[in-house]
Design a protein around this motif. Structure first.
Motif: not given
Length: 346
Positions: A95, A110-112, A114-115, A117-118, A126
């Motif tokens: 990740e 946190p935002a990157r 999350d990106r 994982r998406e 996954d």
């Protein structure tokens, strides 16, 4: 995003420098999947690096939506790049690799993540985020590289021989995945490949490069059905390339005669696709069988043309030394003037 390449020229090496690309021009339309096809050394990967800003051309220009980007740094071009060797960072987990482009753009952690994982979900990984990249298979590493290229939402996705290191069944899976993501993300995609079948299966259009020049560009069926040169005709595989001569609209090489209307007299090259040649008992038996090999659903008959070989499929084996007749489907036979066929018409 519309990408325009105009008269790109670059020389690499020293004393003397080698002209790697020579006045290359083409356009990739908005959201189009375009392949740069050609043999090794044609200049395909060099061209991709120029589009990305990794290399600087000696002449010509690259434009995004009509705006020249030649002076724009690579990291500011909003381009995603999947290298042939993937170039994942061994000191980062999965990740962190995927999130790296977002980090370079100043996105908070946190935002990157999350990106990342998406995107791992998009590439069917996954739960792989905390793994070390060294623990992944080649196909999984390729998916990580693809996710990383998509992380910063690029306008253009560049793929350099992305499937060359994978087994055939993995290549099929990755091709399907790349096309799915291309449609979902709505990007303009440029893929370098030497695999003509891969190019015609995946592309909206193909640009064929040879010796640093564009030899032909168009939709896949145009290149397949109306190849401009013998090199392009032969690149789709399953072909016999025969040197001979044209006289009076007929190509000849030993006992082989083929129609060659419109081809100038003199030395010539014929490219004959295997599915365009047939053993025919109704034709004069003038061709001598050199050998016959089993190929699963068919047999391939190798026919002697002096020091050249014509390959013809057969539903049953034929003994070496036998004489056979051969018929041809003109739609799969291409004749070009000159031994190289570089300047001719069918």
């Amino acid at each position: 995003m519309r990408l325009t390449v105009s008269d790109i020229t670059i020389d690499l090496g020293t004393k003397p420098a080698k002209r790697v690309l020579d006045s290359v021009s083409f356009e990739a339309h908005d959201r189009e999947f375009l392949s740069l096809l050609g043999a090794s050394g044609a200049g395909k990967s060099t061209l991709l690096k120029i589009i990305a800003g990794i290399l600087v051309q000696d002449g010509g220009s690259v434009s995004f939506d009509g705006r020249a980007i030649d002076g724009v740094a690579s990291h500011k071009r909003n381009v995603g790049y999947v290298f042939q060797d993937m170039r994942l960072f061994p000191n980062m987990n999965v990740e962190e690799n995927v999130a790296f482009p977002c980090k370079m753009r100043g996105m908070k952690k946190p935002a990157r993540l999350d990106r990342a994982r998406e995107l791992l979900s998009h590439v069917q990984l996954d739960g792989f985020g905390k793994r070390e990249v060294s623990s992944l298979s080649g196909g999984q590493q390729q998916r990580v590289a693809l996710a990383r290229a998509l992380a910063a939402t690029p306008q253009v996705l560049l793929l350099d021989e992305p499937f060359s290191g994978l087994d055939e069944h993995l290549r099929d899976d990755m091709r399907s995945l790349v096309l799915k993501l291309h449609r979902e993300f709505g990007m303009t995609t440029i893929m370098v490949t030497h695999d003509a079948i891969e190019a015609i299966e995946m592309s909206d259009r193909i640009v064929y490069l040879s010796g640093g020049r564009v030899e032909q560009q168009g939709m896949p069926d145009e290149l397949f059905e109306h190849p401009a040169t013998s090199e392009i005709a032969a690149c789709f595989g399953g072909c016999s390339t025969i040197a001979g001569a044209v006289e009076g609209g007929v190509f000849s090489a030993g006992p082989l005669s083929l129609p060659a209307q419109g081809v100038r007299c003199g030395s010539a090259t014929a490219v004959i696709r295997q599915n365009a040649a047939f053993i025919d008992e109704g034709m004069p038996p003038v061709f001598s069988v050199r050998c016959c090999v089993y190929r699963g659903s068919t047999h391939l008959v190798r026919i002697d043309l002096g020091d050249q070989t014509l390959t013809v499929p057969s539903s049953s084996p034929i003994s070496a030394g036998c004489l056979v007749g051969v018929a041809f489907d003109e739609a799969g036979v291409f004749v070009y003037p000159g031994r190289g066929g570089d300047d001719g018409d069918r």
